[in-house]
Design a protein around this motif. Structure first.
Motif, PDB file in Angstrom:
ATOM      1  N   MET A  76       0.866  -1.187   0.000  1.00 30.30           N
ATOM      2  CA  MET A  76       0.000   0.000   0.000  1.00 30.30           C
ATOM      3  C   MET A  76       0.899   1.234   0.000  1.00 30.30           C
ATOM      4  O   MET A  76       1.331   1.699   1.067  1.00 30.30           O
TER       5      MET A  76
ATOM      6  N   VAL B 145      -1.691   5.055  -3.331  1.00 28.79           N
ATOM      7  CA  VAL B 145      -3.085   4.750  -2.985  1.00 28.79           C
ATOM      8  C   VAL B 145      -3.511   5.519  -1.736  1.00 28.79           C
ATOM      9  O   VAL B 145      -4.629   6.046  -1.675  1.00 28.79           O
TER      10      VAL B 145
ATOM     11  N   ASN C 165      -5.488   1.131   5.424  1.00 25.94           N
ATOM     12  CA  ASN C 165      -5.684   0.470   4.129  1.00 25.94           C
ATOM     13  C   ASN C 165      -5.170  -0.966   4.143  1.00 25.94           C
ATOM     14  O   ASN C 165      -5.687  -1.818   3.414  1.00 25.94           O
TER      15      ASN C 165
ATOM     16  N   TYR D 286      -7.773  -3.804   3.139  1.00 25.66           N
ATOM     17  CA  TYR D 286      -7.491  -4.682   1.997  1.00 25.66           C
ATOM     18  C   TYR D 286      -7.815  -6.141   2.341  1.00 25.66           C
ATOM     19  O   TYR D 286      -8.327  -6.892   1.507  1.00 25.66           O
TER      20      TYR D 286
ATOM     21  N   TYR E  68      -9.897  -2.187  -3.856  1.00 24.65           N
ATOM     22  CA  TYR E  68      -8.561  -1.775  -4.308  1.00 24.65           C
ATOM     23  C   TYR E  68      -8.231  -2.329  -5.691  1.00 24.65           C
ATOM     24  O   TYR E  68      -8.736  -3.376  -6.094  1.00 24.65           O
TER      25      TYR E  68
ATOM     26  N   VAL F 103      -0.487  -1.584  -5.078  1.00 22.47           N
ATOM     27  CA  VAL F 103      -1.863  -1.064  -5.097  1.00 22.47           C
ATOM     28  C   VAL F 103      -1.829   0.417  -5.448  1.00 22.47           C
ATOM     29  O   VAL F 103      -1.028   1.180  -4.908  1.00 22.47           O
TER      30      VAL F 103
ATOM     31  N   ASP G 101      -5.132   2.043  -6.820  1.00 22.98           N
ATOM     32  CA  ASP G 101      -6.486   2.601  -6.868  1.00 22.98           C
ATOM     33  C   ASP G 101      -7.306   2.144  -5.667  1.00 22.98           C
ATOM     34  O   ASP G 101      -7.091   1.049  -5.137  1.00 22.98           O
ATOM     35  N   VAL G 102      -8.256   2.983  -5.289  1.00 20.24           N
ATOM     36  CA  VAL G 102      -9.096   2.659  -4.138  1.00 20.24           C
ATOM     37  C   VAL G 102     -10.454   3.330  -4.290  1.00 20.24           C
ATOM     38  O   VAL G 102     -10.547   4.427  -4.851  1.00 20.24           O
TER      39      VAL G 102
END
Ligand code: BDR
Ligand code: CA
Length: 325
Positions: free
Chosen positions: A189, A193, A244, A248, A255, A292, A294-295
């Motif tokens: 992460m 992100v 995050n 996740y 994500y 990662v 995008d979220v």
């Protein structure tokens, strides 16, 4: 069956939110929490973890102090972001629950040796010293780790402690090199992100509106924590990094990212601690991490707020000793 996790952490207001999220989630079985030195020195992070556990009504949690110094070089801390305690913004009483006698590094090694191979996930929220040391002392544990989900690094966003490096990797790049090279599955992460997960006024208001001690304390922490990054980035709210990692595990569908090679720069004065992520696959080096990028930030905050609402519902009955200072 719940996913077994060890949380390695250096609280830190955002670490605190990550721990609360994990403790509120029945999909996860927290086997223990190890303290890292990072945002503030080890004596404070190991105390802060116990304050968080008591706030969550979990004084039974096994908390182990880990390493006080990075594998090489001097410890770099971030009181200018987190405050002198590491968790400025809401004051909690001194914890009464004990620290375990077992060192955090030994706890990681012993747990991975004891539990069936492939069943324990490592969630790291700070510098990677404890895991780096564990891998050095007992390299065979790498093959027993289910996955490592870590907050650290950055590519398109650059760094936050130097132009090139993110704090957790910068503090102990040697440990990060060992972790990224260990062969266990890694989910990363990075700032790319977490900078999309902003603690806007409305989102903090929703947490405060829970009306519980947890909601009140969490909102106070977030308001303190965001002030530095709001001034720096000019945004409504600051990035919320560490939760995050836990989100996740709970809802990976929030994500998006891709597998790529990630190497750590350890030498250069200019770029020490940089995560050199081969997003475009130009190096031919083996893909060792899921990066990662995008979220669904609204989905993330819905999850976080709903889970926080589960903690301390019966504060008066369940936590008679907890009082806000
Ligand atoms: C990371 O560094 C710390 O300040 C936060 O707790 C987070 O783990 C972000 O760079
Ligand atoms: Ca952290």
């Amino acid at each position: 069956m719940a996913e077994k996790i060890i949380i390695d952490t250096d609280p830190g207001q955002d670490d605190a939110l990550a721990i609360l999220l994990a403790l509120a989630s029945p999909e996860l079985e927290v086997l223990g929490i190890t303290a890292a030195a990072g945002n503030v020195p080890l004596a404070l992070t190991s105390k802060n973890i116990r304050k968080i556990c008591e706030l969550a009504g979990r004084p039974d949690m096994a908390v182990h102090a880990g390493c006080s110094q990075p594998m090489s070089g001097a410890l770099v801390t971030a009181e200018y972001v987190h405050g002198e305690t590491g968790m400025d913004g809401a004051e909690l009483p001194e914890p009464t629950m004990p620290l375990q006698a077992l060192h955090g590094v030994d706890f990681i090694i012993e747990t991975l040796r004891r539990e069936p191979a492939g069943t324990v996930t490592l969630c790291t929220l700070g510098p990677l010293t404890n895991l780096g040391k564990a891998l050095t002392r007992a390299p065979e544990i790498a093959g027993r780790i289910r996955r490592i989900v870590l907050m650290g690094g950055g590519l398109f966003e650059g760094g936050n402690i130097t132009p090139a490096a993110e704090f957790n990797i910068y503090v102990d790049p040697q440990a990060a090199t060992l972790v990224f090279g260990c062969g266990a599955p890694i989910v990363m992460m990075p700032l790319d992100v977490t900078h999309k997960v902003l603690t806007t006024r409305a989102r903090i208001a929703a947490i405060r509106a829970l009306g519980s001690q947890v909601g009140h304390v969490a909102a106070g922490w977030l308001e303190y924590f965001e002030r530095f990054d709001e001034a720096k980035y000019g945004t409504d709210g600051g990035p919320l990094h560490d939760p995050n990692v836990i989100a996740y595990l709970l809802k990976p569908e929030l994500y998006g990212g891709r597998h790529c090679n990630v190497e750590i720069e350890t030498e250069s004065e200019l770029t020490k601690g940089m995560t050199v992520a081969d997003w475009w696959g130009v190096s031919g080096r083996p893909k060792n991490a899921f990066f990662v990028r995008d979220v669904d930030a609204d989905g993330f905050f819905s999850l976080l707020t709903e889970r926080l609402s589960r903690l301390g519902r019966n504060d008066a009955a369940e936590q008679p000793k907890l009082r806000l200072v």
